[in-house]
Design an enzyme around this catalytic site. Structure first.
Site, PDB file in Angstrom:
ATOM      1  N   SER A 267      12.175   1.013   4.840  1.00 11.91           N
ATOM      2  CA  SER A 267      13.147   1.986   5.606  1.00 11.91           C
ATOM      3  C   SER A 267      12.238   2.580   5.982  1.00 11.91           C
ATOM      4  O   SER A 267      11.023   3.478   5.870  1.00 11.91           O
ATOM      5  CB  SER A 267      13.610   2.395   4.610  1.00 11.91           C
ATOM      6  OG  SER A 267      13.996   3.905   4.387  1.00 11.91           O
ATOM      7  N   LYS A 268      12.253   2.888   7.907  1.00 13.25           N
ATOM      8  CA  LYS A 268      11.917   4.417   8.512  1.00 13.25           C
ATOM      9  C   LYS A 268      12.335   5.666   7.927  1.00 13.25           C
ATOM     10  O   LYS A 268      11.413   7.554   7.511  1.00 13.25           O
ATOM     11  CB  LYS A 268      12.480   4.831  10.280  1.00 13.25           C
ATOM     12  CG  LYS A 268      11.995   6.035  10.480  1.00 13.25           C
ATOM     13  CD  LYS A 268      11.977   5.779  11.725  1.00 13.25           C
ATOM     14  CE  LYS A 268      11.799   6.288  12.552  1.00 13.25           C
ATOM     15  NZ  LYS A 268      10.627   6.750  12.514  1.00 13.25           N
ATOM     16  N   ARG A 269      13.559   6.392   7.078  1.00 10.50           N
ATOM     17  CA  ARG A 269      13.692   6.495   6.214  1.00 10.50           C
ATOM     18  C   ARG A 269      12.985   7.638   4.678  1.00 10.50           C
ATOM     19  O   ARG A 269      12.699   8.790   4.798  1.00 10.50           O
ATOM     20  CB  ARG A 269      15.298   6.960   5.724  1.00 10.50           C
ATOM     21  CG  ARG A 269      15.634   7.836   6.684  1.00 10.50           C
ATOM     22  CD  ARG A 269      17.597   7.695   5.375  1.00 10.50           C
ATOM     23  NE  ARG A 269      18.432   6.964   5.705  1.00 10.50           N
ATOM     24  CZ  ARG A 269      18.595   5.846   4.419  1.00 10.50           C
ATOM     25  NH1 ARG A 269      19.102   7.079   3.845  1.00 10.50           N
ATOM     26  NH2 ARG A 269      18.999   5.147   4.567  1.00 10.50           N
TER      27      ARG A 269
END
Ligand code: GLU
Length: 496
Positions: A267-269
């Site tokens: 996940s980029k987050r």
């Protein structure tokens, strides 16, 4: 309001038949997830493997999530990765427009058609007020109770006449089951009572993703739909929509997620790299594409390095795995190094030059020669500056660097070695790698010592590093006579 059946007939006539047609349908978020890139790639490969058509469709109906310039990022990334689309917003095609907001007029018409066919109904309820709550496995599920599906024609007309806003919901049968087929997961059957009367058209008139994807996939003649397995639970509802319209269901290919580790999705987050991040971190596009192809697809042989043409030939759905794939940066580093090694020297220099220049400002240093030394030893381009910064100036280092067990060196005997070699090097006429090497080896023989006893201290003296691209004499040749001797004298001083 009477339906314009001619319109629907004309839309049907536009649909191309007879060839495989696949689409990549990204929402413009501003970057490309590794999982998205894999979806795009598999979608492309399925089409090209069968000489089919690869389509780009922009899914931008979620206006709240729009990001400025994001569509350009999609074009740029796909072109960079060699995923050239045959139809799309920029190149056009027979079933455009290819941007969902430009198709907005269509969805309402198809919603009317679906209402007519009994597969949907208008719902005038407020957003959250008419929900029934079910508790399944301890989790509350909010589901619309379907009361507007039971309104009489007169009641509906009265509400429409009063100008009440409404959404359009899918009418899910209360009983029975729905089965859909997935090329990877096989047949999946769910009880209809588990499915909700999802919203198809929002009160602003825009479709939800859940409606638009079915309409567009049908009207664009899509034969194979590749998407993430997070959409598996929606697939039965899509099937019911196709059934209500009387349309053929495409082949579904749901891909398992790409994981950071056994428990977590990438996940980029949470800081996992997107495609753009990987490129900024010094990975080559071709290596990333090759690596991503193998994330969850096995070609079934020993071969791991594939050109795009080879992928197109080899790609087969049978090799796509049901289990999640773990993104392994160590493997990607290895693959990147293989791609770097295989590059033509000029091509490597072209990509390495900006990184070399980050660290080396001295105009006398031959960057091309350094690139040639680096190429067989470089895994990732961003490693370059830190590996070559010593060409400008020797970094601060600890004299303990002179201690090397295998070479049997330590600060004391290194001082002696450097003092011994200095006059021999000062006297050397031709300053190139071969002459330097010959000179030092002759000196070792004369002294009756192993090569390492002279070469290791020399390498440390001129670089201040334990690991360098190239050996001591290669570094001296690149540094030039004057600079090398200056560094040896400075090291003697530092050790004395
Ligand atoms: N727009 C959706 C997404 O970006 C596409 C899903 C699909 O391919 O149907 O997740």
């Amino acid at each position: 309001m009477a339906l314009d059946m001619k319109f629907f007939e004309e839309m049907e006539q536009r649909i191309p038949h007879g060839k495989v047609r696949t689409r990549f349908a990204p929402s413009p978020t501003g970057y490309m997830h590794v999982g998205n890139l894999r979806t795009a790639l598999y979608t492309y490969l399925i089409a090209k493997h069968q000489d089919g058509t690869f389509i780009l469709r922009i899914e931008d109906t979620d206006q709240g999530r729009l990001v400025e310039g994001a569509v350009d990022v999609i074009y740029k990334t796909m072109a960079e990765c060699g995923l050239f689309h045959d139809e799309g917003p920029d190149v056009g095609g027979p079933v455009g427009p290819y941007i969902q907001t430009e198709r907005r007029g269509l969805y309402g018409k198809y919603a009317e058609l679906l209402i007519e066919k009994g597969g949907a109904y208008r719902c005038f309820c407020n957003k959250d007020d008419q929900e029934e709550t079910e508790v399944a496995e301890g989790v509350a599920i909010h589901k619309y109770d379907g009361r507007c599906s039971r309104l009489s024609a007169e009641e509906i007309q009265a509400k429409l006449d009063a100008g009440l806003p409404y959404v359009v919901r899918q009418k899910i049968p209360r009983e029975g089951t729905t089965t859909f087929s997935d090329a990877i997961f096989g047949d999946i059957t769910v009880p209809n009572e588990d499915l909700d009367d999802q919203v198809l058209i929002k009160s602003d008139g825009l479709p939800t993703y859940n409606f638009a994807n079915v309409i567009d996939d049908h009207l664009m003649g899509i034969t194979h739909v590749v998407r993430g397995s997070e959409y598996l639970s929606s697939a039965p509802k899509y099937n019911l929509l196709y059934q209500s319209f009387g349309w053929e269901v495409p082949t579904y290919i749901h891909c398992s997620p790409v994981m950071r580790d056994a428990q977590h999705k990438m996940s980029k987050r949470h800081g996992d790299p997107s495609y753009e991040d990987l490129i900024a971190q010094g990975y080559l596009t071709d290596a990333v594409v090759n690596y991503v192809a193998l994330l969850g697809w096995s070609p079934g042989g020993e071969q791991e390095i594939f050109t795009m043409d080879e992928l197109v030939k080899a790609f087969d759905l049978k090799g796509v795995s049901k289990s999640p794939a773990v993104f392994d940066i160590v493997k990607l580093r290895w693959m990147n190094a293989e791609y770097i090694k295989a590059m033509a020297p000029e091509a490597f220099y072209a990509v390495a030059e900006p990184f070399l220049k980050q660290a080396i400002t001295n105009p006398d240093v031959d960057l091309k020669a350094i690139a040639a030394l680096l190429q067989p030893r470089c895994e990732v381009l961003t490693d370059i500056p830190e590996r070559v910064d010593f060409f400008d100036a020797v970094p601060e280092y600890d004299n303990e660097l002179y201690t090397h067990k295998k070479m049997k060196t330590n600060p004391e005997n290194s001082l002696t070695s450097l003092q011994t070699m200095l006059p021999a090097l000062e006297a050397l006429q031709t300053w190139d790698n071969d002459s330097l090497y010959a000179c030092l080896i002759a000196l070792c023989e004369q002294l009756g010592v192993k090569n390492g006893l002279l070469l290791w201290p020399l390498r440390v003296a001129v670089s201040g590093k334990a690991s360098t691209p190239g050996g001591a004499t290669e570094l001296c040749a690149l540094l030039g006579k004057e600079e090398s001797l200056k560094r040896i004298r400075a090291a003697i001083e530092k050790l004395s």
